[in-house]
Design an enzyme around this catalytic site. Structure first.
Site, PDB file in Angstrom:
ATOM      1  N   TYR A  75       0.840  -1.273   0.245  1.00  0.00           N
ATOM      2  CA  TYR A  75       0.049  -0.115   0.114  1.00  0.00           C
ATOM      3  C   TYR A  75       0.855   1.343   0.090  1.00  0.00           C
ATOM      4  O   TYR A  75       0.515   2.241  -0.647  1.00  0.00           O
ATOM      5  CB  TYR A  75      -0.933   0.202   1.115  1.00  0.00           C
ATOM      6  CG  TYR A  75      -2.008   1.238   0.997  1.00  0.00           C
ATOM      7  CD1 TYR A  75      -3.268   0.875   0.266  1.00  0.00           C
ATOM      8  CD2 TYR A  75      -1.633   2.532   1.728  1.00  0.00           C
ATOM      9  CE1 TYR A  75      -4.218   1.857   0.404  1.00  0.00           C
ATOM     10  CE2 TYR A  75      -2.504   3.237   1.548  1.00  0.00           C
ATOM     11  CZ  TYR A  75      -3.818   3.197   0.942  1.00  0.00           C
ATOM     12  OH  TYR A  75      -4.591   4.120   0.632  1.00  0.00           O
ATOM     13  N   PHE A 127      -7.778  21.389 -24.577  1.00  0.00           N
ATOM     14  CA  PHE A 127      -8.064  19.912 -24.835  1.00  0.00           C
ATOM     15  C   PHE A 127      -9.323  19.759 -23.600  1.00  0.00           C
ATOM     16  O   PHE A 127      -9.296  20.571 -22.701  1.00  0.00           O
ATOM     17  CB  PHE A 127      -6.900  19.230 -24.285  1.00  0.00           C
ATOM     18  CG  PHE A 127      -7.323  17.577 -24.536  1.00  0.00           C
ATOM     19  CD1 PHE A 127      -7.449  16.953 -25.778  1.00  0.00           C
ATOM     20  CD2 PHE A 127      -7.472  16.973 -23.189  1.00  0.00           C
ATOM     21  CE1 PHE A 127      -7.750  15.760 -25.851  1.00  0.00           C
ATOM     22  CE2 PHE A 127      -7.964  15.614 -23.505  1.00  0.00           C
ATOM     23  CZ  PHE A 127      -8.114  14.982 -24.733  1.00  0.00           C
ATOM     24  N   THR A 128      -9.847  18.687 -24.204  1.00  0.00           N
ATOM     25  CA  THR A 128     -11.581  18.654 -23.558  1.00  0.00           C
ATOM     26  C   THR A 128     -11.218  18.374 -22.019  1.00  0.00           C
ATOM     27  O   THR A 128     -11.906  19.366 -21.300  1.00  0.00           O
ATOM     28  CB  THR A 128     -11.978  17.439 -24.050  1.00  0.00           C
ATOM     29  OG1 THR A 128     -11.268  16.394 -23.935  1.00  0.00           O
ATOM     30  CG2 THR A 128     -12.401  17.480 -25.627  1.00  0.00           C
ATOM     31  N   ASP A 218       1.384  20.247 -20.600  1.00  0.00           N
ATOM     32  CA  ASP A 218       0.852  18.653 -20.987  1.00  0.00           C
ATOM     33  C   ASP A 218       1.469  18.006 -21.721  1.00  0.00           C
ATOM     34  O   ASP A 218       1.760  18.312 -22.805  1.00  0.00           O
ATOM     35  CB  ASP A 218      -0.701  19.051 -21.651  1.00  0.00           C
ATOM     36  CG  ASP A 218      -1.329  17.794 -21.485  1.00  0.00           C
ATOM     37  OD1 ASP A 218      -0.846  16.641 -21.893  1.00  0.00           O
ATOM     38  OD2 ASP A 218      -2.578  17.838 -22.006  1.00  0.00           O
ATOM     39  N   LYS A 261      -0.185   7.526 -23.517  1.00  0.00           N
ATOM     40  CA  LYS A 261      -0.031   7.695 -24.797  1.00  0.00           C
ATOM     41  C   LYS A 261       1.180   7.317 -25.176  1.00  0.00           C
ATOM     42  O   LYS A 261       1.761   6.538 -25.068  1.00  0.00           O
ATOM     43  CB  LYS A 261      -0.448   9.219 -25.187  1.00  0.00           C
ATOM     44  CG  LYS A 261      -1.826   9.543 -25.442  1.00  0.00           C
ATOM     45  CD  LYS A 261      -2.801   9.680 -24.173  1.00  0.00           C
ATOM     46  CE  LYS A 261      -3.855  10.214 -24.344  1.00  0.00           C
ATOM     47  NZ  LYS A 261      -4.653  10.507 -23.368  1.00  0.00           N
ATOM     48  N   ARG A 385     -13.754  15.244 -33.779  1.00  0.00           N
ATOM     49  CA  ARG A 385     -12.892  16.164 -33.017  1.00  0.00           C
ATOM     50  C   ARG A 385     -13.508  17.493 -33.545  1.00  0.00           C
ATOM     51  O   ARG A 385     -12.785  18.108 -34.348  1.00  0.00           O
ATOM     52  CB  ARG A 385     -11.565  15.974 -33.074  1.00  0.00           C
ATOM     53  CG  ARG A 385     -10.824  15.103 -32.363  1.00  0.00           C
ATOM     54  CD  ARG A 385     -10.811  14.921 -30.907  1.00  0.00           C
ATOM     55  NE  ARG A 385     -11.671  14.964 -29.956  1.00  0.00           N
ATOM     56  CZ  ARG A 385     -11.444  14.502 -28.612  1.00  0.00           C
ATOM     57  NH1 ARG A 385     -10.012  14.195 -28.296  1.00  0.00           N
ATOM     58  NH2 ARG A 385     -12.482  14.475 -27.764  1.00  0.00           N
ATOM     59  N   PHE A 451     -19.110  14.425 -25.993  1.00  0.00           N
ATOM     60  CA  PHE A 451     -18.826  13.639 -26.928  1.00  0.00           C
ATOM     61  C   PHE A 451     -18.628  12.041 -26.579  1.00  0.00           C
ATOM     62  O   PHE A 451     -19.038  11.272 -27.739  1.00  0.00           O
ATOM     63  CB  PHE A 451     -17.646  13.958 -27.658  1.00  0.00           C
ATOM     64  CG  PHE A 451     -16.286  14.161 -26.895  1.00  0.00           C
ATOM     65  CD1 PHE A 451     -16.192  15.176 -25.974  1.00  0.00           C
ATOM     66  CD2 PHE A 451     -15.447  13.172 -26.640  1.00  0.00           C
ATOM     67  CE1 PHE A 451     -15.029  15.306 -24.965  1.00  0.00           C
ATOM     68  CE2 PHE A 451     -14.423  13.155 -25.732  1.00  0.00           C
ATOM     69  CZ  PHE A 451     -14.142  14.127 -25.129  1.00  0.00           C
TER      70      PHE A 451
HETATM   71  N1  F0G Z   1      -4.178  15.850 -22.494  1.00  0.00           N
HETATM   72  C1  F0G Z   1      -4.086  15.414 -23.603  1.00  0.00           C
HETATM   73  C2  F0G Z   1      -3.378  16.189 -24.749  1.00  0.00           C
HETATM   74  C3  F0G Z   1      -4.814  14.098 -23.962  1.00  0.00           C
HETATM   75  O1  F0G Z   1      -4.662  13.853 -25.408  1.00  0.00           O
HETATM   76  C4  F0G Z   1      -5.560  13.616 -23.031  1.00  0.00           C
HETATM   77  C5  F0G Z   1      -6.470  12.472 -23.557  1.00  0.00           C
HETATM   78  C6  F0G Z   1      -5.497  14.107 -21.696  1.00  0.00           C
HETATM   79  C7  F0G Z   1      -4.801  15.213 -21.343  1.00  0.00           C
HETATM   80  C8  F0G Z   1      -6.181  13.461 -20.640  1.00  0.00           C
HETATM   81  O2  F0G Z   1      -5.600  12.334 -20.295  1.00  0.00           O
HETATM   82  O3  F0G Z   1      -7.276  10.437 -20.853  1.00  0.00           O
HETATM   83  O4  F0G Z   1      -5.336   9.979 -19.425  1.00  0.00           O
HETATM   84  O5  F0G Z   1      -7.448  11.433 -18.659  1.00  0.00           O
HETATM   85  N2  F0G Z   1      -6.474  12.069 -24.557  1.00  0.00           N
HETATM   86  C9  F0G Z   1      -7.376  10.831 -25.038  1.00  0.00           C
HETATM   87  C10 F0G Z   1      -7.689  10.953 -26.477  1.00  0.00           C
HETATM   88  C11 F0G Z   1      -8.724  10.913 -24.453  1.00  0.00           C
HETATM   89  O6  F0G Z   1      -8.222  10.084 -27.142  1.00  0.00           O
HETATM   90  O7  F0G Z   1      -7.060  11.928 -27.154  1.00  0.00           O
HETATM   91  P1  F0G Z   1      -6.487  10.820 -19.738  1.00  0.00           P
END
Ligand code: F0G
Length: 460
Positions: A75, A127-128, A218, A261, A385, A451
């Protein structure tokens, strides 16, 4: 004598394979209808080639799998945490590490620590999840990417660059004190995987230093960005990916990372900072939202696989083949005359749905409709997108992004060049019948990140 061509090939061979399922058109029609024309809602069993995302979909190496067996599931104080911490310090150059279950976990913690109500967070395109966490913490995102990034046809090699005059305007309008940090992504996802140049980052660092504003990075796809710097930026062709990654990070104060990624794992992320005070607060907060500060929602084995994946991600052969495969697909699509975002980015090919389907107005979701049609043709799953991803402003109005794209995201080390051929051929067939494609109407809209779960019906 003319110089002979030398092709690259994948710097690995296969030891295990996962069989793919082929579907019929009738099966795909049914699956698409049940999914409300949203490729996120299609069961993966109904997908032939899955280009929904490059997130968590990479193939791990035998060494990473071996690392999974070395998981120390204590843990507290797991040895895998200390290994990961060492790798993050050595490869990325940040001082302090807080693991999280994935990228958005780190974004949540960072936003809560640094953003106060009414703050402004400038960034090189939204970014979303990142923007949503900034908004939920009371901040407002402002786009300061160069104008070229919003133009799919513009071939400027560093469309991830910041326009410093846009940042200056924000500072003049709001004052530097209301800007807790500038949010900088490498390989800007929503712009089509476009890199930021080292020269631009250096300038940004000098400028923000003057105004005492932090830069938060990021770094989800930093190695891919480093590859483009090596290939295209003056003075970097002799530098290794590892050196370039370290240099990029050196101009920033901290980072959020989705290790799903670049870092070649199926789950994981982290927050890494140089400032002890921020680290202390993050280490405290992670206990509330993720887990103890030495695992942050991850199993020990996940941290071990991540540590090994980070090392592999900065290898020259890996990154050349990874981005090389994306470029291969993109060039094939260009040869078919399909309108894509140029230059081709690092993690996928982005089709310009506005140009592909000029007869569908943006409010009828051309990119969403196109992703659905692409799935129908051969079972290739892509994602929207555009206006659906952009969502609504805090006041409820729709964002109308300039870019209305369909993303063909390539998982790392998963598909072959032959798959790329099949994908491009299918896209060309859909392109041939583009005039018959109809728009959609949204019939279900979730409140956050719509989305992922929205449902649509075809317009007649
Ligand atoms: N920042 C970027 C540039 C991303 O592409 C993503 C995720 C995140 C942050 C968030 O990270 O998913 O680990 O919580 N992108 C995925 C995509 C979902 O399909 O582009 P996460």
């Amino acid at each position: 004598m003319e110089k002979r061509k030398r092709s690259w090939a994948e710097p690995y061979k296969m030891k295990m394979v996962e069989l793919l399922k082929m579907t019929t058109l009738a099966q795909r029609k049914k699956a698409l209808q049940e999914a409300g024309y949203n490729t996120f809602l299609i069961h993966s069993d109904d997908v032939y080639i899955d280009l929904l995302t490059d997130s968590g979909t990479s193939a791990m190496s035998d060494r990473q799998w071996a690392g999974m067996m070395l998981g120390d599931e204590a843990y507290a104080g797991s040895r895998n945490f200390f290994h990961l911490e060492k790798v993050v310090q050595e490869v990325y150059g940040y001082s302090y590490l807080v693991p999280t279950h994935q990228g958005r976990g780190a974004e949540n913690i960072l936003s809560r620590i640094l953003i106060r109500k009414g703050d402004i967070i400038p960034g090189n395109m939204y970014f979303t999840t990142t923007r949503l966490h900034q908004e939920l913490a009371g901040g407002k995102f402002e786009d300061i990417i160069i104008d070229e990034a919003h133009d799919p046809e513009n071939e400027f090699p560093f469309k991830g660059n910041v326009d410093l005059s846009k940042l200056e305007k924000l500072i003049n309008k709001y004052g530097a004190a209301r800007i807790p940090y500038v949010s900088i992504a490498t390989s800007v996802n929503m712009a089509g995987g476009q890199p930021i140049s080292m020269a631009n980052l250096k300038e940004l660092r000098a400028f923000t230093k003057k105004h005492k504003i932090r830069i938060i990075h990021d770094m989800t796809r930093v190695a891919e960005n480093a590859f483009f710097i090596q290939q295209k930026e003056k003075g970097y062709d002799k530098k290794s990916i590892r050196e370039i990654v370290r240099e990029i990070n050196s101009y920033t104060d901290g980072a959020t990372m989705s290790a799903k990624k670049d870092a070649l794992v199926n789950i994981g992320g982290f927050l890494a900072v140089n400032d002890w005070d921020i680290f202390e607060e993050a280490r405290n907060m992670v206990v509330v939202y993720e887990g103890l500060h030495t695992y942050g929602g991850l199993a020990g084995r996940d941290m071990e696989a991540m540590a090994i994946g980070i090392e592999e991600s900065v290898s020259k052969d890996h990154i050349k083949a990874r981005v090389g495969q994306v470029l291969y697909l993109g060039n094939k699509m260009l040869n078919y005359g399909i309108p894509i975002v140029k230059p081709i980015g690092g993690h996928g090919v982005f089709v310009n749905a506005k140009k592909f389907l000029p007869h569908i107005p943006q409010e009828n979701f051309p990119a969403q409709a196109l992703a659905a049609e692409l799935y129908l043709d051969a079972g290739v799953r892509t994602m929207e997108r555009g206006i659906v991803s952009a969502g609504r402003k805090p006041n409820g109005e729709n964002y109308f992004p300039k870019l209305e794209l369909v993303r063909f995201t390539i998982p790392r080390r998963v598909y072959t060049q032959a798959h790329m051929d099949v994908i491009a051929e299918s896209a060309a067939i859909v392109y041939d019948r583009r005039k018959k494609i109809k728009g959609l109407k949204m019939v279900y809209e979730p409140k956050y990140l719509r989305f992922f779960q929205a449902k649509f019906e075809k317009l007649q």
